[in-house]
Every structure is written in C-alpha cells, then in structure tokens.
Write a protein that holds these residues in place. Structure first.
Motif, PDB file in Angstrom:
ATOM      1  N   VAL A 123       0.863  -1.186   0.000  1.00  0.00           N
ATOM      2  CA  VAL A 123       0.000   0.000   0.000  1.00  0.00           C
ATOM      3  C   VAL A 123       0.897   1.233   0.000  1.00  0.00           C
ATOM      4  O   VAL A 123       1.775   1.380   0.851  1.00  0.00           O
ATOM      5  CB  VAL A 123      -0.916   0.008   1.234  1.00  0.00           C
ATOM      6  CG1 VAL A 123      -1.831   1.231   1.209  1.00  0.00           C
ATOM      7  CG2 VAL A 123      -1.736  -1.278   1.296  1.00  0.00           C
ATOM      8  N   HIS A 124       0.665   2.119  -0.966  1.00  0.00           N
ATOM      9  CA  HIS A 124       1.481   3.332  -1.050  1.00  0.00           C
ATOM     10  C   HIS A 124       0.575   4.558  -1.109  1.00  0.00           C
ATOM     11  O   HIS A 124      -0.638   4.456  -1.305  1.00  0.00           O
ATOM     12  CB  HIS A 124       2.389   3.273  -2.285  1.00  0.00           C
ATOM     13  CG  HIS A 124       1.700   2.803  -3.522  1.00  0.00           C
ATOM     14  ND1 HIS A 124       0.862   3.596  -4.277  1.00  0.00           N
ATOM     15  CD2 HIS A 124       1.695   1.594  -4.140  1.00  0.00           C
ATOM     16  CE1 HIS A 124       0.387   2.918  -5.294  1.00  0.00           C
ATOM     17  NE2 HIS A 124       0.867   1.692  -5.237  1.00  0.00           N
ATOM     18  N   GLY A 125       1.182   5.708  -0.925  1.00  0.00           N
ATOM     19  CA  GLY A 125       0.419   6.951  -1.022  1.00  0.00           C
ATOM     20  C   GLY A 125      -0.238   7.382   0.275  1.00  0.00           C
ATOM     21  O   GLY A 125      -0.888   8.430   0.317  1.00  0.00           O
ATOM     22  N   LEU A 126      -0.084   6.589   1.354  1.00  0.00           N
ATOM     23  CA  LEU A 126      -0.629   6.982   2.654  1.00  0.00           C
ATOM     24  C   LEU A 126       0.450   7.678   3.478  1.00  0.00           C
ATOM     25  O   LEU A 126       1.651   7.536   3.213  1.00  0.00           O
ATOM     26  CB  LEU A 126      -1.123   5.754   3.420  1.00  0.00           C
ATOM     27  CG  LEU A 126      -2.204   4.906   2.742  1.00  0.00           C
ATOM     28  CD1 LEU A 126      -2.556   3.720   3.623  1.00  0.00           C
ATOM     29  CD2 LEU A 126      -3.442   5.735   2.444  1.00  0.00           C
ATOM     30  N   ARG A 127       0.010   8.440   4.462  1.00  0.00           N
ATOM     31  CA  ARG A 127       1.016   9.064   5.324  1.00  0.00           C
ATOM     32  C   ARG A 127       1.738   7.969   6.111  1.00  0.00           C
ATOM     33  O   ARG A 127       1.147   6.940   6.451  1.00  0.00           O
ATOM     34  CB  ARG A 127       0.390  10.097   6.248  1.00  0.00           C
ATOM     35  CG  ARG A 127      -0.630   9.591   7.225  1.00  0.00           C
ATOM     36  CD  ARG A 127      -1.203  10.767   8.034  1.00  0.00           C
ATOM     37  NE  ARG A 127      -2.078  10.326   9.097  1.00  0.00           N
ATOM     38  CZ  ARG A 127      -3.356  10.101   8.955  1.00  0.00           C
ATOM     39  NH1 ARG A 127      -3.922  10.264   7.771  1.00  0.00           N
ATOM     40  NH2 ARG A 127      -4.089   9.710   9.996  1.00  0.00           N
ATOM     41  N   PRO A 128       3.030   8.166   6.379  1.00  0.00           N
ATOM     42  CA  PRO A 128       3.838   7.115   7.007  1.00  0.00           C
ATOM     43  C   PRO A 128       3.240   6.640   8.327  1.00  0.00           C
ATOM     44  O   PRO A 128       2.590   7.388   9.056  1.00  0.00           O
ATOM     45  CB  PRO A 128       5.197   7.794   7.227  1.00  0.00           C
ATOM     46  CG  PRO A 128       5.234   8.893   6.218  1.00  0.00           C
ATOM     47  CD  PRO A 128       3.818   9.374   6.091  1.00  0.00           C
ATOM     48  N   ALA A 129       3.475   5.369   8.620  1.00  0.00           N
ATOM     49  CA  ALA A 129       2.946   4.766   9.841  1.00  0.00           C
ATOM     50  C   ALA A 129       3.917   4.966  10.994  1.00  0.00           C
ATOM     51  O   ALA A 129       5.123   4.764  10.849  1.00  0.00           O
ATOM     52  CB  ALA A 129       2.704   3.284   9.612  1.00  0.00           C
ATOM     53  N   ASP A 130       3.380   5.355  12.155  1.00  0.00           N
ATOM     54  CA  ASP A 130       4.195   5.370  13.363  1.00  0.00           C
ATOM     55  C   ASP A 130       4.075   4.006  14.036  1.00  0.00           C
ATOM     56  O   ASP A 130       3.401   3.107  13.550  1.00  0.00           O
ATOM     57  CB  ASP A 130       3.760   6.504  14.296  1.00  0.00           C
ATOM     58  CG  ASP A 130       2.282   6.444  14.655  1.00  0.00           C
ATOM     59  OD1 ASP A 130       1.689   5.344  14.590  1.00  0.00           O
ATOM     60  OD2 ASP A 130       1.717   7.497  14.999  1.00  0.00           O
ATOM     61  N   ASP A 131       4.738   3.849  15.179  1.00  0.00           N
ATOM     62  CA  ASP A 131       4.759   2.539  15.840  1.00  0.00           C
ATOM     63  C   ASP A 131       3.361   2.088  16.246  1.00  0.00           C
ATOM     64  O   ASP A 131       3.011   0.904  16.113  1.00  0.00           O
ATOM     65  CB  ASP A 131       5.673   2.588  17.063  1.00  0.00           C
ATOM     66  CG  ASP A 131       7.142   2.700  16.684  1.00  0.00           C
ATOM     67  OD1 ASP A 131       7.456   2.438  15.504  1.00  0.00           O
ATOM     68  OD2 ASP A 131       7.954   3.058  17.558  1.00  0.00           O
ATOM     69  N   ASP A 132       2.537   2.990  16.749  1.00  0.00           N
ATOM     70  CA  ASP A 132       1.190   2.618  17.186  1.00  0.00           C
ATOM     71  C   ASP A 132       0.337   2.171  16.006  1.00  0.00           C
ATOM     72  O   ASP A 132      -0.412   1.189  16.100  1.00  0.00           O
ATOM     73  CB  ASP A 132       0.518   3.802  17.879  1.00  0.00           C
ATOM     74  CG  ASP A 132       1.128   4.106  19.246  1.00  0.00           C
ATOM     75  OD1 ASP A 132       1.827   3.223  19.775  1.00  0.00           O
ATOM     76  OD2 ASP A 132       0.910   5.219  19.756  1.00  0.00           O
ATOM     77  N   ARG A 133       0.448   2.889  14.903  1.00  0.00           N
ATOM     78  CA  ARG A 133      -0.348   2.526  13.736  1.00  0.00           C
ATOM     79  C   ARG A 133       0.116   1.193  13.164  1.00  0.00           C
ATOM     80  O   ARG A 133      -0.705   0.370  12.733  1.00  0.00           O
ATOM     81  CB  ARG A 133      -0.247   3.634  12.690  1.00  0.00           C
ATOM     82  CG  ARG A 133      -1.159   3.432  11.497  1.00  0.00           C
ATOM     83  CD  ARG A 133      -1.274   4.701  10.693  1.00  0.00           C
ATOM     84  NE  ARG A 133      -2.017   5.710  11.428  1.00  0.00           N
ATOM     85  CZ  ARG A 133      -1.995   7.011  11.156  1.00  0.00           C
ATOM     86  NH1 ARG A 133      -1.234   7.456  10.178  1.00  0.00           N
ATOM     87  NH2 ARG A 133      -2.702   7.859  11.863  1.00  0.00           N
ATOM     88  N   ALA A 134       1.420   0.968  13.143  1.00  0.00           N
ATOM     89  CA  ALA A 134       1.943  -0.303  12.644  1.00  0.00           C
ATOM     90  C   ALA A 134       1.463  -1.463  13.510  1.00  0.00           C
ATOM     91  O   ALA A 134       1.069  -2.525  13.006  1.00  0.00           O
ATOM     92  CB  ALA A 134       3.472  -0.262  12.606  1.00  0.00           C
ATOM     93  N   ALA A 135       1.461  -1.279  14.822  1.00  0.00           N
ATOM     94  CA  ALA A 135       1.004  -2.337  15.726  1.00  0.00           C
ATOM     95  C   ALA A 135      -0.490  -2.610  15.527  1.00  0.00           C
ATOM     96  O   ALA A 135      -0.922  -3.773  15.532  1.00  0.00           O
ATOM     97  CB  ALA A 135       1.279  -1.935  17.171  1.00  0.00           C
ATOM     98  N   ALA A 136      -1.284  -1.546  15.328  1.00  0.00           N
ATOM     99  CA  ALA A 136      -2.720  -1.722  15.102  1.00  0.00           C
ATOM    100  C   ALA A 136      -2.984  -2.427  13.780  1.00  0.00           C
ATOM    101  O   ALA A 136      -3.913  -3.240  13.678  1.00  0.00           O
ATOM    102  CB  ALA A 136      -3.419  -0.365  15.127  1.00  0.00           C
ATOM    103  N   PHE A 137      -2.172  -2.148  12.774  1.00  0.00           N
ATOM    104  CA  PHE A 137      -2.335  -2.805  11.475  1.00  0.00           C
ATOM    105  C   PHE A 137      -2.040  -4.296  11.603  1.00  0.00           C
ATOM    106  O   PHE A 137      -2.791  -5.139  11.095  1.00  0.00           O
ATOM    107  CB  PHE A 137      -1.403  -2.162  10.447  1.00  0.00           C
ATOM    108  CG  PHE A 137      -1.506  -2.758   9.073  1.00  0.00           C
ATOM    109  CD1 PHE A 137      -2.596  -2.496   8.259  1.00  0.00           C
ATOM    110  CD2 PHE A 137      -0.504  -3.592   8.582  1.00  0.00           C
ATOM    111  CE1 PHE A 137      -2.700  -3.046   6.989  1.00  0.00           C
ATOM    112  CE2 PHE A 137      -0.599  -4.142   7.315  1.00  0.00           C
ATOM    113  CZ  PHE A 137      -1.703  -3.863   6.519  1.00  0.00           C
ATOM    114  N   ARG A 138      -0.956  -4.645  12.305  1.00  0.00           N
ATOM    115  CA  ARG A 138      -0.620  -6.062  12.501  1.00  0.00           C
ATOM    116  C   ARG A 138      -1.727  -6.781  13.264  1.00  0.00           C
ATOM    117  O   ARG A 138      -2.077  -7.922  12.947  1.00  0.00           O
ATOM    118  CB  ARG A 138       0.721  -6.184  13.234  1.00  0.00           C
ATOM    119  CG  ARG A 138       1.929  -5.859  12.384  1.00  0.00           C
ATOM    120  CD  ARG A 138       3.221  -6.256  13.075  1.00  0.00           C
ATOM    121  NE  ARG A 138       3.488  -5.415  14.227  1.00  0.00           N
ATOM    122  CZ  ARG A 138       4.201  -4.287  14.185  1.00  0.00           C
ATOM    123  NH1 ARG A 138       4.714  -3.863  13.027  1.00  0.00           N
ATOM    124  NH2 ARG A 138       4.418  -3.581  15.282  1.00  0.00           N
TER     125      ARG A 138
END
Length: 326
Positions: free
Chosen positions: A37-52
């Motif tokens: 997925v491209h074109g989104l604002r970069p993920a921080d640690d919290d967002r990355a953890a929520a995505f996983r």
C-alpha cells in the motif's frame, strides 16, 4: 519482507495498492503475492502495531473465494499484506479478452458475493469497500476470488483515514461512502455496479463531471441494462432497481446479503424468470420503471437446484422465485 518473504517482480500497480510476486524462504518459486500500500502518510509505531493486530484477526477467515491471508506488516512505512497466489486474471482483463456469457458472469458474481458475505459475517464484521472489476480474479474454469479482502478494513482499523482507502475510481463510489457511512449495504451496492458494468460495458454512473457523477450516485440513476444490451431481459433492470435501495423504507426491501442479490441476478438472466419482489412493491416497481423499462414478462419458475453454482457458505435467506402474477 514480513519476516520470511522476498519481494519479486511487480505484476500490477494501482493507485493505492501494487502487487508483487513474493517467495517464502525455502520455496523454489514465488507462491505468494505481496500487496504493498502506497500513497498513505507514514505509519508510526502505534499505527503499525494496530495494522498487525487487524491483519492477525483477518487470518482466521477462510473461504474458497478469498486468497488466504498469510502475513501483514509495515515495511519502510508502507503497509504490506502477503496472500497466497492464485492463477487468474482480473475480471476486467477477462472481459476485455473475450465475451462472457451473462449467466457465466453471474456465476462468477455469486462466488464473489459469498466471499463478501463471509467478510460481513466475520467477527468483527468487515466491509470490503473497494470492490471493482480490478479486484475480482477469475481463472479459465470460471472459479473466482475476491482480492483485497479486508485490506481497507485493516487500514482504517490502524488509523488511516477512511477517505484514503476509498475506491481509486469515482465510478465505484457508493451513496454510503459519499455520506461517510460504511456498512454491509455499501458492498451490496458496489456489487450491483460491478455487475452492471460487466454486463453492459459501461460504468453505471458515467458523467462528464464529478459533481454530475456524485448526483447520479446519490440518486441511484443507473441507465437501463436491457436497453444497452439486447440479450439481457428487462427483469434485470428490476434487480438493479432493488439493489439501489439503501434504506428500509418505501415499497422495495433492500437485499439483505450480497448472495441474495447475486443469486437473484443469476435467476433473472434467464429471460423467462421474474425477480422476487415483495407483493406490495410490484406496483411501485412498475411505476418507477415505466418511463424507461417496460413491465417484465411473466415466465416459468426457475429453481436454484437447476443451477450448478460453486459455493461454500450455508444457504442464504433469499426469497424463492415465484411465477409472475397478473
């Protein structure tokens, strides 16, 4: 990538998602696909953890028409999802390559609808949101898969804006999305749009400007499918009319599931079969379609058993087809 996968060649690039072949460590060939997925604002640690976390919940979903989800993570600030690889082309590619019989097309849509219903029944419920001919996969035997299943859901659950995962083309927007209200009927409406375009070769809400297109979508002003394709029964127009109902008010009752819509479409594509509508709604349908669509001809009943439909999910609560009444 995602721990044990190596990214291979790019196979398709979209506005939001690009597809690459992916090879797991120890495999001699690429047996998986990576969706980056491209074109989104970069993920921080919290967002990355929520995505996983959202991806882990989706891994539990198993359906014959959904490529198995194997892994998901954020790599270099971009979300990545790994699924099994299926040998198929997109529905758009298939339609561009050859003419597809309307009933064969409907059988493809039944499989896709069953996958959508499986998403909707999942706990928590998942709305696909990005349905189009570009994320329906079909092989030469007519087997179909729903691509990007759960991807938009996982991105929104992780905190990315719902608007950022909307369909790339405004042709596939729905009234719900325009009103920022996402629910099961969002996918049912979108499935009808895909069916209409696949049958007629035009998008259902084609317009010269975005403002005009938005107005058409909100008013659900699809053209007559039977008027655009001579071998399609006028009964199909009544199916699309009911599919456009998004609220439980008035004479027409919305389709409760995507499967109910797809199976109704399969039945009425036999020109002698009339769509199932509540008795009180039939006069309203006639009045709403009389200006552009003549009344449906009566015909014999067509049973579900007369169709060979690939399916895995339990029977859906759609109504039986009844012969047309005077």
């Amino acid at each position: 990538m995602c721990g044990v996968f190596t990214l291979g060649p790019l196979t398709r690039r979209g506005e939001l998602v690009s597809l690459y072949l992916a090879r797991a460590d120890g495999d001699a060939e690429a047996r998986h696909v990576a969706r980056v997925v491209h074109g989104l604002r970069p993920a921080d640690d919290d967002r990355a953890a929520a995505f996983r976390k959202a991806i882990d919940a989706l891994k539990e979903l198993r359906h014959r028409a959904i490529p198995a989800l194997v892994a998901g993570d954020v790599e270099g600030a971009e979300p990545v999802v790994i699924t099994e690889r299926v040998e198929a082309v997109t529905l758009r590619e298939r339609l561009a390559r050859e003419s597809v019989d309307p009933q064969d097309l409907a059988r493809v849509l039944v499989q896709v609808a069953d996958a959508l219903d499986a998403l909707h029944r999942h706990d928590p419920g998942v709305v696909h949101r990005r349905l189009s001919p570009d994320n329906i996969l079909v092989n030469d035997d007519g087997r179909a898969w729903l691509d990007e299943a759960g991807l938009a859901h996982a991105l929104v659950e992780a905190g990315w804006s719902p608007d950022s995962v909307a369909p790339a083309s405004p042709d596939y927007l729905t009234p719900d999305e325009l009103k920022h209200r996402i629910r099961v009927r969002t996918d049912i409406f979108a499935l009808a749009s895909v069916a209409f375009e696949s049958l007629t070769e035009i998008t259902p809400f084609g317009a010269d400007t975005d403002v005009a297109r938005t107005a058409m979508i909100l008013e659900r002003e699809r053209p007559s499918a039977s008027g655009l394709r001579g071998d399609v029964s006028r009964n199909v127009d009544a199916v699309f009319l009911r599919a456009a109902v998004i609220d439980e008010c008035g004479a027409l009752e919305p389709y409760a599931t995507a499967g109910a819509l797809a199976r109704e479409l399969l039945r009425v594509l036999d020109a002698g079969v009339r769509p199932t509508l509540p008795p009180a709604a039939r006069s309203s349908v006639a009045a709403m379609t009389s200006a552009s669509v003549p009344p449906a001809e009566p015909g014999p009943e067509l049973s579900r058993e007369s169709r060979d439909i690939p399916r895995e999910a339990e029977p859906l609560d759609d109504e039986p087809v009844s012969p047309a009444s005077g």
